[in-house]
Design an enzyme around this catalytic site. Structure first.
Site, PDB file in Angstrom:
ATOM      1  N   THR A   1       0.867  -1.162   0.000  1.00 50.28           N
ATOM      2  CA  THR A   1       0.000   0.000   0.000  1.00 50.28           C
ATOM      3  C   THR A   1       0.915   1.226   0.000  1.00 50.28           C
ATOM      4  O   THR A   1       2.123   1.096  -0.021  1.00 50.28           O
ATOM      5  CB  THR A   1      -0.870  -0.146   1.265  1.00 50.28           C
ATOM      6  OG1 THR A   1      -1.619  -1.331   1.118  1.00 50.28           O
ATOM      7  CG2 THR A   1      -1.755   1.009   1.557  1.00 50.28           C
TER       8      THR A   1
ATOM      9  N   THR B   1      -4.229   2.121  -1.853  1.00 49.53           N
ATOM     10  CA  THR B   1      -3.663   0.798  -2.118  1.00 49.53           C
ATOM     11  C   THR B   1      -4.155   0.173  -3.413  1.00 49.53           C
ATOM     12  O   THR B   1      -5.267   0.455  -3.865  1.00 49.53           O
ATOM     13  CB  THR B   1      -3.999  -0.157  -0.944  1.00 49.53           C
ATOM     14  OG1 THR B   1      -3.319  -1.388  -1.128  1.00 49.53           O
ATOM     15  CG2 THR B   1      -5.481  -0.422  -0.829  1.00 49.53           C
TER      16      THR B   1
ATOM     17  N   ASP C   1      -8.794  -9.095   0.135  1.00 51.77           N
ATOM     18  CA  ASP C   1      -8.955  -8.622   1.517  1.00 51.77           C
ATOM     19  C   ASP C   1     -10.274  -9.086   2.149  1.00 51.77           C
ATOM     20  O   ASP C   1     -10.487  -8.914   3.350  1.00 51.77           O
ATOM     21  CB  ASP C   1      -8.847  -7.091   1.587  1.00 51.77           C
ATOM     22  CG  ASP C   1      -7.405  -6.632   1.743  1.00 51.77           C
ATOM     23  OD1 ASP C   1      -6.528  -7.485   1.924  1.00 51.77           O
ATOM     24  OD2 ASP C   1      -7.155  -5.421   1.685  1.00 51.77           O
TER      25      ASP C   1
ATOM     26  N   SER D   1      -6.724  -2.856   6.733  1.00 54.38           N
ATOM     27  CA  SER D   1      -5.942  -2.472   7.917  1.00 54.38           C
ATOM     28  C   SER D   1      -5.417  -1.053   7.807  1.00 54.38           C
ATOM     29  O   SER D   1      -4.705  -0.576   8.710  1.00 54.38           O
ATOM     30  CB  SER D   1      -4.731  -3.399   8.076  1.00 54.38           C
ATOM     31  OG  SER D   1      -5.146  -4.701   8.330  1.00 54.38           O
TER      32      SER D   1
HETATM   33  N1  GLY Z   1      -4.855  -3.973   1.185  1.00 53.96           N
HETATM   34  C1  GLY Z   1      -4.276  -3.533   2.357  1.00 53.96           C
HETATM   35  C2  GLY Z   1      -5.275  -2.981   3.320  1.00 53.96           C
HETATM   36  O1  GLY Z   1      -6.320  -2.544   2.892  1.00 53.96           O
HETATM   37  O2  GLY Z   1      -5.053  -2.962   4.488  1.00 53.96           O
END
Ligand code: GLY
Length: 560
Positions: free
Chosen positions: A369, A387, A411, A441
């Site tokens: 990200t 990201t 995710d 996250s």
């Molecule tokens: N793809 C990483 C996040 O959204 O945390």
């Protein structure tokens, strides 16, 4: 005796001054951008110098990252923005990707119920409906000062002029070349060999940006760009339709806010797990005098690890898209609940993760990200994390439009209990549904002290984002570091499952690690050469701004 005492005090102050002086980041008087690339930070800073504000700079910085840092900077992904206006009003914007309308709960599972390898990470089926352009334009429309034309033009110029490939970039491109070719074919822009020092020009991306510059949101979500995107995705077996694109909306959300000691923290609410998990961890840590235990001492690592273990168990079980699932935020962040959560912690012995339920489920998230922090000359602050999920997203590159597409569908928990690419085990709350946003996250965060702006902070790093943001804040306020020092300091991470503490190699003493091992902690120094790439800004006591630009990447600050 008195003389010796005075000399000792002076010596201590002098040494302290030296250690503060080491690793000082860029210091500016009024405004600053810290991002993954100097080109992006400079363009964002220039926009503010022309009279633009942090929201104008946000658009310019993010789009410049899509040019200078295609590894994670994007038009084809999504993200979150947390802001604090000069008058103290705080808020946040959710421009996270969504599952396409045709998505189904078991779309990555075979007839026997097993997760099909790579389907949620590689190629067009892994793509969530992109949110970045909707988010940037929504923020700009509500709070921007300069016309979009002026804000986007320097980015178009950058795409036309090109960007010089750094050593780190050349290495990453080399590592990912085969898989990009495998996914996108052998004739796209990124199929060629790219070396350090090469200049990469992006005329197609410049043309796409020009359409957005002229037509705004519709320039991306409708018309020519949308048609090209849908054709590419469907040709490669993806589900996204023109209706999915046309329906995409960014969403203003109430941020998560809480106090830690004398600080007030403003962070991202679900569908990011960042704010709630950070709140749980910080509230579990607060009763322990970690400033006395010392930075990265055995006791401090134990307290933080045990708080993380308990908070991630909750994160993985309870959190998901709040438009689809009920999240018991008040219970999870309740002081009494969190006190009870730490009842079975002992300094003598690690708590095994099997003794910290919720359930036998795992979640997976990606590292690649990017984050940037901005403070403008008017006193507004924004913290933005965006990201593509994996490096270069799903590795599908649109040669026609000049950007990569995300693999954010990974995710979601494809199957409750099975870990994702970050090893996170997810639950039903984060299962796939049409139009749902996948749990994240990403933890863009702003810190206030005494009612005033104190720090803007965030990082990439998948599941390690939350714990990297945490350690950066603690480094400054509990361990008295400057901004750059706090960012440079070695980091560690625990996420409940797998039951191991990840340490950055060579950053911790053998003695500390041996003591932790003897208490039953599983130590892993091999998995992660770096944990997070934090880009942050600290308001100093003299009101100047100090940058923390992570040395782990090519990150850099610019300002005035
Ligand atoms: N793809 C990483 C996040 O959204 O945390």
């Amino acid at each position: 005796m008195k003389k010796i005492f005075t000399v000792s005090i002076l010596l201590v102050l002098w040494c302290y001054g030296c250690s503060k002086k080491q690793n000082t980041g860029l210091v500016t008087n009024k405004a600053m951008v810290v991002s993954a690339r100097i080109e992006a930070s400079q363009i964002g800073s220039d926009i503010m110098k022309k009279g633009g504000n942090a929201f104008d700079a946000m658009v310019a910085t993010e789009l410049s990252l899509a040019v200078a840092y295609p590894f994670a900077g994007n038009l084809g992904g999504g993200g979150f923005m947390v802001y604090r206006l000069e008058n103290g009003v705080a808020g946040s914007l959710d421009f996270r990707e969504k599952a396409p309308m045709a998505a189904t709960k078991n779309m990555y599972v075979d007839s026997l119920g097993n997760v099909i390898p790579n389907l949620s990470t590689l190629g067009a089926k892994a793509i969530g409906v992109p949110g970045t352009i909707a988010g940037l334009l929504e923020a700009h429309e509500k709070y921007g000062k300069l016309p979009l034309r002026e804000v986007i033009q320097p980015v178009i110029n950058l795409a036309v002029k090109g960007v010089v490939v750094t050593k780190k970039q050349a290495n990453t491109l080399k590592n990912y070349k085969d898989i990009i070719v495998q996914t996108s074919g052998d004739s796209t822009y990124f199929a060629k060999e790219i070396k350090e020092g090469d200049t990469l020009k992006y005329p197609k991306l410049a043309a796409t940006l020009k359409i957005i510059q002229q037509q705004g949101k519709d320039g991306f979500y409708k018309g020519k760009v949308a048609k090209s995107l849908v054709n590419l995705i469907q040709k490669h077996g993806g589900l996204i339709t023109k209706e999915d694109l046309a329906a995409y909306q960014a969403k203003w959300r109430k941020p998560i806010t809480f106090n830690y000691k004398n600080l007030h923290i403003i962070s991202m609410a679900p569908p990011s797990s960042g704010g709630i998990t950070l709140e749980e961890i910080m509230k579990m840590i607060a009763p322990y005098p970690i400033e006395k235990y010392g930075h990265n001492s055995t006791k401090t690592i134990q307290v933080i690890t045990e708080a993380e273990r308990r908070a991630y168990a909750d994160r993985n079980y309870f959190l998901g898209d709040p438009d689809f699932v009920h999240i018991p935020t008040d219970t999870l962040t309740n002081d009494e609940y969190l006190k009870k959560r730490m009842h079975n912690f002992s300094f003598e012995k690690a708590t095994p993760s099997t003794a910290v339920s919720h359930g036998n489920i795992q979640i997976v998230e990606s590292n690649e990200t990017t984050h940037f922090s901005i403070v403008d000359q008017y006193g507004n602050a924004i913290s933005v994390t965006t990201t593509l999920n994996g490096a270069y997203g799903c590795k599908l590159y649109s040669d026609d439009l000049g950007f990569f597409l995300n693999n954010e569908m990974d995710d979601f928990s494809s199957k409750p209990g099975v870990p994702n690419m970050f090893g996170l085990t997810g639950a039903e709350a984060n299962s796939i549904a049409p139009q749902k946003r996948m749990l994240s996250s990403m933890t863009p965060t702003i810190v206030e002290k005494d009612g005033k702006l104190a720090m803007v902070v965030g990082t990439p790093g998948g599941s390690t984002i939350i714990t990297s943001v945490l350690q950066t804040i603690l480094n400054v306020y509990d361990f008295n570091m400057g901004m750059q020092q706090a960012v440079d300091a070695a980091r560690f991470h625990h996420q409940w499952l797998p039951d191991e503490v990840m340490f950055e190699p060579n950053g911790f003493s053998k003695n500390t690690l041996d003591t932790l091992k003897s208490k039953g902690y599983y130590i892993n120094e091999n998995n992660s050469p770096i944990i997070g790439k934090v880009d942050a800004i600290l308001r100093l006591d003299n009101q100047k701004l100090e940058a923390g630009a992570d040395k782990r990447g090519d990150d850099a600050a610019a300002g005035f």
